[in-house]
Enzyme design. Structure first.
Site, PDB file in Angstrom:
ATOM      1  N   SER A 329       3.004  11.763 -30.276  1.00 24.96           N
ATOM      2  CA  SER A 329       2.473  12.697 -31.269  1.00 24.96           C
ATOM      3  C   SER A 329       2.445  14.142 -30.808  1.00 24.96           C
ATOM      4  CB  SER A 329       1.059  12.273 -31.663  1.00 24.96           C
ATOM      5  OG  SER A 329       1.094  11.077 -32.406  1.00 24.96           O
ATOM      6  N   ASP A 353      -1.197   8.493 -47.947  1.00 23.37           N
ATOM      7  CA  ASP A 353      -1.153   7.764 -46.678  1.00 23.37           C
ATOM      8  C   ASP A 353      -1.955   6.476 -46.822  1.00 23.37           C
ATOM      9  OD1 ASP A 353      -1.307   6.738 -44.144  1.00 23.37           O
ATOM     10  OD2 ASP A 353      -1.957   8.596 -43.172  1.00 23.37           O
TER      11      ASP A 353
END
Length: 677
Positions: A329, A353
């Site tokens: 990430s 999401d």
């Protein structure tokens, strides 16, 4: 009577002929000798005279003192000291090797290892080569041998400069080490036309700064002409050209910060690089575990070499340069910036999401099964939503992502002044076509763009590249070449010559897009995945946590406690601070450490706390002023700097600006699970 006179006449005639022939022969011989004498005295005079001089004049090389290596505060990291060494020329010995060693052993201590090594070298080296018998003789041994040296023709006592690394394992992968000049080194020096400058020297830089800055550190060899006797004893010095010592190197490294960083990796494997964004100066460069470079100076022994070379932790590998990793990430801020700059997605656009992204019937899930609902770019970075970035991958496309992020240094040689840097892998369609031979493997699939967008897949970057990219981002796109040597000092004049003075280039980035990324990364530290690690900090940092897979789960659930320790996820973190005026950018990895938020982020907090401490900052500023005054060569500047330091000690200097703790924003979302597998 007539016959007798006739016989006598013939005899006289024969005698005369014989005398003439003998005289002519003698004359020819004398003429030959005269011609030879003329040839030697006139035609060959210069060459033979020079050879005669060489028989009585010894040309002795004078090796220079190697330059020192210092940190940014003047702490010596590599220095030299004088010691004595015994060397032997086998062709000049008057007895066999065993007898010589036995006789010499009554004067100086020779270990069994010294004897074995010498006997082995005698068999591998020419009879006229000088072979080291023992190093590091003390003053008593040296003086005792000098008094009895006449008994040992072919054995020579000499003084030499010896390298020493007083900080031991600290910054070992930066400094590197020197070692004995090998045949490969000799071939390289001869090819480069530098072999003559190494006459009399027996060491050369092998790794690290010692290798990359070898030419500057070595100096220039001097020469001494000495008249000697037939036995080789010196009589008098005829001429001398003094050696020029090597340049001193001033590193940007802060050895105290380096030690603080290395202490965070005790018992762990990993890497850390800290860079000053404005200048590109490397402040800390950690590869854990480390090693002691002093072991290599005179040739490492078998036991220590086996320990280092066969260790499963590979302490000799320079991890920030040579190790390549998926960075998880920590790649997301750069992907988000690419989306903004390329016009793929606005910062305010919300993406659903549900905990996964579906493509071609395959679901790519958030780490830990987290669900974030409608998510914009700011929230996606703060909470590390994988789903948001999964969806960005196919929209941006691997080639456009490649072209954008390469500007930050990903998948590129940064040009740092260390050897052994790897390029890593920044994937593209062209890269895949060149890498794989089978046509079905050369095709780029949309699902591969999904993995690449979250720092996984084919991505494989060095920690130096991640640190450099973080520094460029903190510097708003201005790319300063990362470097460890900040100044080269001429020891004769004391002048300092900087190595990097201007940016390599500037990435054209829109300020409003940069602000989106900076604000989101600041909230990662305030209220996001790194908030626990930075709780109570007196400065505002901006960063991004990351956790990278070591192997593919293939749809199965990750269970760290059921895996071998070396198969667990890597823990990563990248950050810079303070947000308003970045003075340090850090990237680090703890191999198989687990979550970036709980393992890597606290290490960065420790680094920032140390470097941004107000008292240390003020001391560094004063020291920088003094160094600048010395570099300019002006006496007035030096006196002004000294006065400023005195005022600071007297309490008259203005206080360095202190950063007040930011007001914490109320958390509108419960604690999230670190994402970015």
């Amino acid at each position: 009577m007539f016959e007798f006179k006739k016989t006598t006449h013939h005899q006289k005639r024969r005698m005369m002929i014989r005398a003439l022939v003998a005289g002519a022969f003698v004359m020819v011989c004398f003429l030959g000798l005269a011609a030879r004498l003329w040839y030697l005295q006139v035609v060959r005079y210069e060459g033979l005279a020079a050879r005669a001089d060489r028989n009585r004049i010894a040309i002795v090389p004078l090796p220079p003192r190697r330059g020192e290596i210092l940190d940014r505060n003047g702490v010596v990291l590599a220095r030299n000291y004088r010691d004595y060494t015994l060397s032997v020329t086998p062709a000049n010995m008057d007895r066999d090797v065993a007898q010589m060693l036995d006789d010499l052993g009554h004067l100086v201590y020779l270990s069994a290892g010294d004897r074995r090594r010498f006997v082995r070298n005698v068999g591998q080296t020419g009879r006229y080569s000088s072979i080291v018998l023992r190093n590091n003789l003390n003053d008593v041994e040296a003086s005792w041998f000098a008094a009895h040296a006449y008994k040992f023709p072919g054995v020579e006592l000499s003084a030499r400069w010896v390298r020493e690394y007083p900080e031991g394992e600290a910054a070992a992968h930066v400094l590197g080490y020197v070692g004995r000049i090998s045949e490969a080194d000799q071939d390289m020096l001869e090819k480069e036309g530098r072999l003559g400058n190494y006459r009399g020297s027996n060491t050369i830089g092998k790794k690290g700064i010692e290798k990359t800055w070898e030419e500057a550190l070595h100096g220039r060899t001097g020469i001494e002409e000495v008249e000697v006797t037939a036995t080789g004893r010196p009589v008098r010095t005829l001429s001398r050209v003094d050696p020029l010592p090597g340049a001193n190197l001033h590193l940007s490294l802060d050895i105290n910060l380096q030690k603080v960083a290395e202490a965070q990796f005790k018992g762990e494997r990993g890497a850390l690089v800290a860079i000053e964004p404005r200048t590109g100066e490397v402040l800390a460069f950690v590869s854990a575990p480390s090693f002691d470079p002093n072991l290599f100076i005179d040739g490492i022994d078998v036991e220590n070499w086996r320990k280092l070379n066969e260790s499963p932790d590979h302490p000799l590998i320079n991890r920030p340069l040579y190790g390549t990793y998926p960075i998880g990430s920590t790649y997301k801020p750069f992907v988000a910036l690419a989306a903004l700059e390329l016009g793929v997605r606005s910062a305010t656009e919300r993406i659903p999401d549900p905990g996964y992204f579906e493509l071609g019937g395959q679901r790519f899930r958030n780490a830990g099964g987290a669900v974030y609902g409608p998510t914009d770019m700011h929230r996606a970075i703060v909470k590390s939503s994988d789903t948001y970035f999964y969806s960005l991958g196919p929209e941006i496309g691997v080639d456009r992502l490649h072209d954008f992020t390469k500007q930050f240094g990903f998948g590129q040689i940064t040009g740092i002044d260390l050897d052994g840097e790897r390029r890593g892998i920044l994937p593209s369609k062209e890269w895949k076509r060149k890498t794989y031979k089978k046509p079905e493997q050369q095709h780029w699939y949309a699902g591969e763009s999904v993995s690449v967008a979250v720092g996984q897949g084919y991505n494989a970057f060095t920690l130096l590249q991640l640190a450099q990219a973080t520094a460029v981002l903190a510097n708003n796109g201005v790319y300063m070449r990362p470097h460890l040597v900040s100044d080269v000092e001429d020891v004769r004049t004391g002048r300092l010559k900087p190595t990097v003075t201007k940016p390599m280039y500037t990435i054209p980035l829109k300020p409003e897009n940069l602000k989106v990324i900076h604000d989101a990364m600041a909230d990662v530290v305030r209220v996001g995945t790194a908030r626990a690690a930075f709780k109570g900090a007196t400065y505002q940092a901006a960063g991004k946590t990351g956790t990278a897979q070591v192997f593919s789960l293939r749809g199965e659930r990750y269970r760290a406690d059921q895996l071998d320790e070396r198969l667990r996820d890597h823990s990563l973190f990248m950050a810079y601070a303070p947000v308003e005026n970045p003075q340090i950018a850090v990237a680090l990895i703890v191999e198989n450490g687990g979550w970036g938020a709980t393992v890597a982020a606290p290490i960065a907090r420790t680094i920032f706390d140390y470097w941004l401490d107000p008292d240390r900052r003020r001391a560094r500023e004063l020291a920088a002023d003094a160094v600048g005054a010395v570099a300019s060569g002006g006496l007035a500047g030096v006196e002004a700097a000294e006065a400023k330091i005195r005022d600071a000690h007297d309490g008259n200097a203005p206080d360095a600006p202190r950063h007040t703790p930011p007001v914490a924003r109320p958390e509108t979302d419960p604690a999230s699970t670190e994402a970015g597998r």
